[in-house]
Design a protein around this motif. Structure first.
Motif, PDB file in Angstrom:
ATOM      1  N   VAL A  84       0.870  -1.179   0.000  1.00 22.09           N
ATOM      2  CA  VAL A  84       0.000   0.000   0.000  1.00 22.09           C
ATOM      3  C   VAL A  84       0.904   1.224   0.000  1.00 22.09           C
ATOM      4  CG1 VAL A  84      -1.789   1.304   1.214  1.00 22.09           C
ATOM      5  CG2 VAL A  84      -1.799  -1.208   1.301  1.00 22.09           C
ATOM      6  N   TYR A  85       0.652   2.138  -0.916  1.00 25.76           N
ATOM      7  CA  TYR A  85       1.494   3.329  -1.067  1.00 25.76           C
ATOM      8  C   TYR A  85       0.589   4.545  -1.193  1.00 25.76           C
ATOM      9  CZ  TYR A  85       4.400   6.648  -3.828  1.00 25.76           C
ATOM     10  OH  TYR A  85       5.055   7.752  -4.317  1.00 25.76           O
ATOM     11  N   VAL A  86       0.931   5.623  -0.493  1.00 24.57           N
ATOM     12  CA  VAL A  86       0.182   6.877  -0.576  1.00 24.57           C
ATOM     13  C   VAL A  86       1.153   8.017  -0.850  1.00 24.57           C
ATOM     14  CG1 VAL A  86      -1.350   8.504   0.596  1.00 24.57           C
ATOM     15  CG2 VAL A  86      -1.594   6.040   1.018  1.00 24.57           C
ATOM     16  N   TYR A  87       0.821   8.823  -1.844  1.00 22.27           N
ATOM     17  CA  TYR A  87       1.600  10.019  -2.197  1.00 22.27           C
ATOM     18  C   TYR A  87       0.624  11.184  -2.224  1.00 22.27           C
ATOM     19  CZ  TYR A  87       4.920  12.936  -4.833  1.00 22.27           C
ATOM     20  OH  TYR A  87       5.782  13.932  -5.244  1.00 22.27           O
ATOM     21  N   ALA A  88       0.823  12.148  -1.358  1.00 19.85           N
ATOM     22  CA  ALA A  88      -0.134  13.239  -1.228  1.00 19.85           C
ATOM     23  C   ALA A  88       0.587  14.571  -1.090  1.00 19.85           C
ATOM     24  CB  ALA A  88      -1.032  13.003  -0.013  1.00 19.85           C
ATOM     25  N   GLY A 122       2.712  16.015  -2.859  1.00 17.46           N
ATOM     26  CA  GLY A 122       4.135  15.994  -3.154  1.00 17.46           C
ATOM     27  C   GLY A 122       4.999  15.239  -2.177  1.00 17.46           C
ATOM     28  N   LYS A 123       4.376  14.461  -1.286  1.00 16.55           N
ATOM     29  CA  LYS A 123       5.154  13.719  -0.294  1.00 16.55           C
ATOM     30  C   LYS A 123       4.647  12.284  -0.189  1.00 16.55           C
ATOM     31  CE  LYS A 123       5.937  17.772   2.686  1.00 16.55           C
ATOM     32  NZ  LYS A 123       5.718  18.348   4.037  1.00 16.55           N
ATOM     33  N   VAL A 124       5.567  11.349   0.022  1.00 18.31           N
ATOM     34  CA  VAL A 124       5.180   9.986   0.359  1.00 18.31           C
ATOM     35  C   VAL A 124       4.631   9.996   1.784  1.00 18.31           C
ATOM     36  CG1 VAL A 124       5.971   7.609   0.630  1.00 18.31           C
ATOM     37  CG2 VAL A 124       6.945   9.046  -1.165  1.00 18.31           C
ATOM     38  N   ARG A 125       3.482   9.327   1.978  1.00 19.38           N
ATOM     39  CA  ARG A 125       2.813   9.368   3.282  1.00 19.38           C
ATOM     40  C   ARG A 125       2.667   7.960   3.867  1.00 19.38           C
ATOM     41  NH1 ARG A 125      -0.157  13.931   4.525  1.00 19.38           N
ATOM     42  NH2 ARG A 125      -0.409  12.815   6.512  1.00 19.38           N
ATOM     43  N   PRO A 126       3.741   7.422   4.474  1.00 20.43           N
ATOM     44  CA  PRO A 126       3.636   6.098   5.099  1.00 20.43           C
ATOM     45  C   PRO A 126       2.654   6.078   6.261  1.00 20.43           C
ATOM     46  CG  PRO A 126       5.742   7.130   5.613  1.00 20.43           C
ATOM     47  CD  PRO A 126       5.105   7.965   4.564  1.00 20.43           C
ATOM     48  N   ASP A 127       2.435   7.220   6.908  1.00 18.92           N
ATOM     49  CA  ASP A 127       1.461   7.269   8.000  1.00 18.92           C
ATOM     50  C   ASP A 127       0.055   6.956   7.501  1.00 18.92           C
ATOM     51  OD1 ASP A 127       1.691   9.727   6.563  1.00 18.92           O
ATOM     52  OD2 ASP A 127       0.529  10.743   8.121  1.00 18.92           O
TER      53      ASP A 127
END
Length: 363
Positions: free
Chosen positions: A301-305, A307-312
């Motif tokens: 599962v990967y989230v990019y929001a 302009g930043k990668v959001r591991p949280d």
């Protein structure tokens, strides 16, 4: 620095959408709202011919009924031209049973295949879609609705919109609108161009004072649909999603039951991205999910929001959302969905679809 970005859409009568619509109609029939049924249907359409192939697991297989469904889809689209007429189609049905090796993984609701899927959302429009693809769909829906008032407008249409973006990534201006509209042989091209531009100007509320219109740039467009160009299921995956404004995992949607994560995983990824943005956590978000065949849980599962990668956010999703194929199917009641409701003018951005709900209020 300003920049330009372009998206396109196609109408119900575009050859590839004819193929998508047939695939989804046949799949819906074979699935019959039965959670144990499976379908992966591919369609080819050309001059007075439809060929369907693929795999199914269903107690509902009826060759005559499937032929009737195909003819009804083509009739509903409105094709009664010499080279593609619902009554004169030669239909070839090459469907066969699902591979037992694949069934080993999907009978227990593991993913129907490996793959990666993307979902996206932003604040450019009220439906959290990028502006260019939103306008492309809007133009074609209106043009197709005008067929009731103008009999010379035929089913095959395409639109394309180019926007200028500001240096802070906000759409500022509609630079160009391209619209190619199939028409009957008895109408003058000058009338076609004038009327279609009038229809578009009436539909689009944004400022069009400096917009360049390119209506039927080649002139005559009488021979259209599958008689003019062969259509295949799954060739409009960018139209189906975000108009190229966000990544695409490569898998098509139409014709597939929702154990195929190409479809259900992409629906969940859009749901997650839309809820991230609507909750105020970001102004734009991209969510990627990936799966392995036969495995219940996603492999990543990967989230990019913004302009930043959001591991949280990715970790929160993994801990709080059921991302298994069955979990997705149950959450959105996808086995109750008439798949043809998703086929036209994008699978995303329409509030009537269950995965477009805003319900993750605690994300």
């Amino acid at each position: 620095m300003e920049y330009e970005f372009t998206s396109e859409s196609v109408s119900i009568g575009h050859p590839d959408k004819v193929a998508d619509l047939i695939s989804d109609a046949v799949a819906t029939f074979l699935l019959s709202k039965n959670i144990s049924h499976r379908a992966a249907i591919e369609t080819l359409v050309t001059t007075n011919m439809v060929t369907i192939a693929g795999e199914y697991k269903s107690n509902n297989f009826d060759k005559d009924e499937i032929e009737k469904i195909i003819r009804n889809v083509v009739a509903k689209i409105g094709y009664e031209q010499e080279g593609f007429h619902h009554e004169h189609l030669n239909i070839y049905n090459e469907l066969h049973g699902q591979s037992p090796d694949i069934a080993l993984g999907t009978d227990n609701f593991g993913a129907g295949d490996q793959g990666l899927m993307f979902g996206y959302a932003c604040l450019e429009t009220d439906n959290y879609m990028p502006m260019a693809i939103y306008l492309c769909h809007k133009i074609l829906k209106r043009v197709q609705n005008e067929r009731e008032n103008h009999a010379w407008i035929l089913p095959d249409n395409k639109s394309q919109v180019t926007l200028t973006y500001s240096d802070i990534n906000k759409p500022e201006n509609i630079e160009k609108i391209v619209c190619s509209t199939q028409h009957s042989d008895d109408v003058d091209i000058k009338h076609v161009r004038k009327k279609i531009e009038e229809i578009i100007r009436d539909e689009i509320i944004e400022d069009l004072s400096s917009t360049e219109f390119l209506i039927n740039p080649t002139g005559r467009f009488v021979v259209g649909g599958p008689d003019g160009d062969t259509g295949l299921t799954g060739r409009k995956i960018i139209v189906d999603t975000y108009g190229g404004y966000a990544p695409h995992g490569g898998g098509a949607f139409s014709g597939k039951d929702c154990t195929k994560v190409d479809r259900s995983g992409a629906y969940m990824a859009r749901y997650l991205a839309k809820n991230i943005v609507s909750s105020g956590r970001a102004s734009n978000a991209t969510v990627q999910l990936s799966y392995a065949i036969g495995v219940v849980e996603p492999t990543s599962v990967y989230v990019y929001a913004d302009g930043k990668v959001r591991p949280d956010l990715a970790n929160w999703i993994k801990e709080n959302v059921d991302l298994s194929p069955k979990g997705i199917i149950d959450k959105f009641r996808l086995f109750e969905l008439d798949l043809t409701e998703t086929t036209l003018y994008g699978h995303f951005g329409r509030d009537n679809l269950p995965y477009e709900r805003l319900s993750l209020i605690h994300i």
